[in-house]
Design a protein around this motif. Structure first.
Motif, PDB file in Angstrom:
ATOM      1  N   PRO A   1     -52.027 -43.452 -15.127  1.00 37.00           N
ATOM      2  CA  PRO A   1     -53.103 -43.258 -16.108  1.00 37.00           C
ATOM      3  C   PRO A   1     -53.777 -41.907 -15.913  1.00 37.00           C
ATOM      4  CG  PRO A   1     -53.786 -44.781 -14.392  1.00 37.00           C
ATOM      5  CD  PRO A   1     -52.325 -44.533 -14.181  1.00 37.00           C
TER       6      PRO A   1
ATOM      7  N   ASN B   1     -60.346 -41.035 -20.840  1.00 37.95           N
ATOM      8  CA  ASN B   1     -59.673 -41.840 -21.860  1.00 37.95           C
ATOM      9  C   ASN B   1     -58.276 -41.334 -22.192  1.00 37.95           C
ATOM     10  OD1 ASN B   1     -61.817 -43.611 -22.180  1.00 37.95           O
ATOM     11  ND2 ASN B   1     -62.827 -42.289 -23.683  1.00 37.95           N
TER      12      ASN B   1
ATOM     13  N   ASN C   1     -54.470 -41.313 -21.776  1.00 36.33           N
ATOM     14  CA  ASN C   1     -53.414 -42.185 -21.259  1.00 36.33           C
ATOM     15  C   ASN C   1     -53.983 -43.303 -20.391  1.00 36.33           C
ATOM     16  OD1 ASN C   1     -50.762 -43.134 -20.742  1.00 36.33           O
ATOM     17  ND2 ASN C   1     -50.757 -42.040 -18.796  1.00 36.33           N
ATOM     18  N   VAL C   2     -54.914 -44.054 -20.945  1.00 31.95           N
ATOM     19  CA  VAL C   2     -55.507 -45.198 -20.251  1.00 31.95           C
ATOM     20  C   VAL C   2     -55.401 -46.415 -21.153  1.00 31.95           C
ATOM     21  CG1 VAL C   2     -57.609 -46.167 -19.260  1.00 31.95           C
ATOM     22  CG2 VAL C   2     -57.097 -43.755 -18.951  1.00 31.95           C
TER      23      VAL C   2
ATOM     24  N   GLN D   1     -56.398 -49.227 -23.312  1.00 31.61           N
ATOM     25  CA  GLN D   1     -57.650 -49.300 -24.062  1.00 31.61           C
ATOM     26  C   GLN D   1     -57.908 -50.685 -24.653  1.00 31.61           C
ATOM     27  OE1 GLN D   1     -59.869 -46.905 -24.298  1.00 31.61           O
ATOM     28  NE2 GLN D   1     -58.684 -45.313 -23.243  1.00 31.61           N
TER      29      GLN D   1
ATOM     30  N   LYS E   1     -61.301 -53.585 -21.156  1.00 26.55           N
ATOM     31  CA  LYS E   1     -61.982 -52.368 -20.732  1.00 26.55           C
ATOM     32  C   LYS E   1     -63.279 -52.165 -21.502  1.00 26.55           C
ATOM     33  CE  LYS E   1     -61.230 -47.380 -20.266  1.00 26.55           C
ATOM     34  NZ  LYS E   1     -62.417 -46.955 -21.016  1.00 26.55           N
TER      35      LYS E   1
ATOM     36  N   LYS F   1     -62.369 -51.891 -15.043  1.00 26.27           N
ATOM     37  CA  LYS F   1     -61.587 -50.687 -14.838  1.00 26.27           C
ATOM     38  C   LYS F   1     -60.144 -51.093 -14.577  1.00 26.27           C
ATOM     39  CE  LYS F   1     -61.215 -46.451 -12.131  1.00 26.27           C
ATOM     40  NZ  LYS F   1     -61.781 -45.656 -11.019  1.00 26.27           N
TER      41      LYS F   1
ATOM     42  N   SER G   1     -56.465 -49.938 -13.906  1.00 21.77           N
ATOM     43  CA  SER G   1     -55.722 -48.767 -13.424  1.00 21.77           C
ATOM     44  C   SER G   1     -54.292 -48.779 -13.941  1.00 21.77           C
ATOM     45  CB  SER G   1     -55.719 -48.742 -11.889  1.00 21.77           C
ATOM     46  OG  SER G   1     -55.157 -49.937 -11.383  1.00 21.77           O
TER      47      SER G   1
ATOM     48  N   GLY H   1     -51.858 -47.188 -17.234  1.00 26.93           N
ATOM     49  CA  GLY H   1     -51.789 -46.269 -18.351  1.00 26.93           C
ATOM     50  C   GLY H   1     -51.307 -46.953 -19.612  1.00 26.93           C
ATOM     51  N   ASN H   2     -51.146 -46.164 -20.641  1.00 26.26           N
ATOM     52  CA  ASN H   2     -50.722 -46.668 -21.942  1.00 26.26           C
ATOM     53  C   ASN H   2     -49.264 -46.285 -22.175  1.00 26.26           C
ATOM     54  OD1 ASN H   2     -50.456 -47.517 -24.565  1.00 26.26           O
ATOM     55  ND2 ASN H   2     -51.641 -45.832 -25.436  1.00 26.26           N
TER      56      ASN H   2
ATOM     57  N   TRP I   1     -53.835 -53.657 -23.401  1.00 19.67           N
ATOM     58  CA  TRP I   1     -53.433 -52.428 -24.101  1.00 19.67           C
ATOM     59  C   TRP I   1     -53.973 -52.324 -25.524  1.00 19.67           C
ATOM     60  CZ3 TRP I   1     -49.849 -54.819 -20.745  1.00 19.67           C
ATOM     61  CH2 TRP I   1     -49.528 -54.057 -19.617  1.00 19.67           C
TER      62      TRP I   1
END
Length: 465
Positions: free
Chosen positions: A60, A64, A66-67, A69, A73, A79, A81, A83-84, A285
């Motif tokens: 990630p 914001n 590549n996290v 979403q 969250k 939080k 940890s 990525g997208n 996601w």
């Protein structure tokens, strides 16, 4: 004599299994050597998409960027940890696939290929187990209880013998039929190039195995997992419900028998499994998961040449006016019709679900019901490529023992199926590699391909015992 001596060692399932494992390992090692030296890669582009998605998933970015979403969250302030994976454009699969091949990023780039090849091998073992323990004993017993008929001497397959098969004969036949999967060049080349179809095939076979052994709760759960992975196995649920209903097709009360405690339990458990997986993925996601995994395929318009009878109309109306609603006055009725998912969805699903209801009313016939459903689904899908053929070729070894055909008929059906693809590919070559404007003639050959496949399917339906 030479051919017979070469094939004799493959009469043992262990030998077939070992040979198929060596083929896959050899091809994966070769792919690494080939890709490092050639501009034209052996590895499928989809495998690179999977690997990139896995990298984004495990790494990630700050704030914001590549996290993940999802609502977990934003609503709970958790939080996460992760990525997208959808940061990688053209990744349109469940996030669980990116998670599955995540060792590509921290272990070895070919980990996913070995995993997909392993699923291929497990699929072959499941096919063998189903043939030995369920399908061949049932076919042999049913044939032994039937009176001889005039066409028996022209038929091939264990179901036409008057005596039940011995354990040794069953194992030999199961080895032959399972080798159709394990030693199929289309199967092992696709998995070693990095396609994930073997993972879905594993889920489908596990669903079928549980169904044929009457472990319906397990079958419902695996059907939910399969449908989450890729949506098309949902049609198999109709065949399972038909088998669970215990009704007789054509009777006046048949439709009423479809709703009972067993079918309701199966449907709810399958839907719950499908729902819980989707809810978890959505919570992590968010909307990108829904859009890329499911919604994209509803409004997808693929104008690239493929076997589908709808491809040419899509090509003529491409590109879509994304920013304008479908009911806009600027869009013609023809364009609206071609862009509507219902244009292909209605005939496709009507035939697939109807076949499941009709052929699935006996548990022993579930493999054939699924086969017919899959062929219809693929033939009338709005996008149809060679990779989709694996969906029904997976089930072919399981239904071959129940066909009442002569060798001449068998060679005819296989020959027609191969010739239809060659007929289409000849014109596709002119378009893809020579750049000639042959879209219309290619589409007409596609129609011939669809009609020819329908003929082969109808003949197989007639020959099914």
């Amino acid at each position: 004599m030479i051919l017979a001596s070469l094939l004799r060692p493959l009469r043992s399932f262990r030998c077939v299994l070992l040979f198929s494992i060596l083929i896959r390992i050899g091809l994966i090692i070769y792919s690494e050597w080939h890709d490092s030296r050639s501009v034209v890669k052996y590895t499928d582009i989809d495998y690179r998409v999977f690997s990139d998605a896995a990298h984004f998933l495990l790494n990630p970015g700050p704030e914001n960027e590549n996290v993940a979403q999802g609502p977990l969250k934003s609503l709970l302030g958790w939080k996460i940890s992760l990525g997208n994976p959808y940061t990688r454009e053209t990744y349109r699969y469940t996030p669980l696939l990116a998670l599955l091949v995540s060792p590509n990023d921290w272990s070895h780039p070919s980990f996913g290929k070995y995993l997909f090849a392993l699923c291929d091998i497990v699929n072959g073992i499941l096919i063998y187990k189903l043939l030995v323990n369920v399908i061949l004993p049932s076919s042999s017993h049913n044939a032994a209880s039937q009176p001889p008929n005039k066409t028996e001497k022209h038929a091939s397959g264990p179901q036409h013998k008057r005596d039940e098969l011995s354990r040794t004969e069953i194992e030999a036949l199961a080895t032959t039929f399972s080798a159709i999967h394990l030693l199929n060049p289309m199967v092992f080349s696709i998995s070693t190039r990095g396609s994930s179809e073997s993972v879905l095939s594993l889920f489908v076979l596990m669903t079928l195995y549980a169904s044929l052994t009457k472990r319906w709760d397990a079958a419902a759960i695996m059907l939910g997992v399969s449908t989450h992975w890729k949506i098309y196995p949902v049609v198999y649920g109709v065949a399972c419900v038909s088998a669970l209903s215990g009704g007789s097709v054509g009777s006046t009360s048949w439709h009423l028998s479809l709703v009972n405690q067993k079918t309701i339990r199966f449907a709810l458990l399958s839907a719950f499994t499908f729902g819980i997986l989707n809810v978890v993925c959505f919570l992590i996601w968010g909307h990108p998961f829904l859009e890329e995994t499911y919604l994209y395929h509803l409004h997808r318009l693929d104008h690239r040449h493929n076997f589908s009878p709808y491809f040419y109309f899509t090509y003529l109306t491409y590109p879509p006016l994304v920013k304008q609603p479908l009911d806009s006055e600027s869009l013609s009725s023809w364009n609206q019709l071609m862009r509507s998912p219902l244009t292909s969805f209605v005939p496709q699903m009507t035939l697939a679900l109807g076949a499941g209801l009709y052929y699935g009313h006996r548990i022993d016939d579930l493999p054939f019901a699924w086969f017919v459903q899959t062929v219809v689904f693929v033939n009338f899908n709005k996008v149809c490529t060679s990779q989709y053929f694996l969906w029904y070729l997976l089930l072919l070894p399981l239904i071959l023992p129940r066909f009442h055909v002569s060798r001449r008929q068998a060679f005819t059906y296989v020959g027609v199926w191969i010739a239809l693809q060659a007929f289409w590919l000849g014109e596709a070559y002119r378009l893809e590699f020579l750049g000639e404007d042959v879209f219309l003639s290619l589409w007409m050959r596609g129609l011939v391909y669809v009609l020819g496949n329908c003929w082969v399917l109808v003949e197989l339906m007639k020959a099914y015992s």
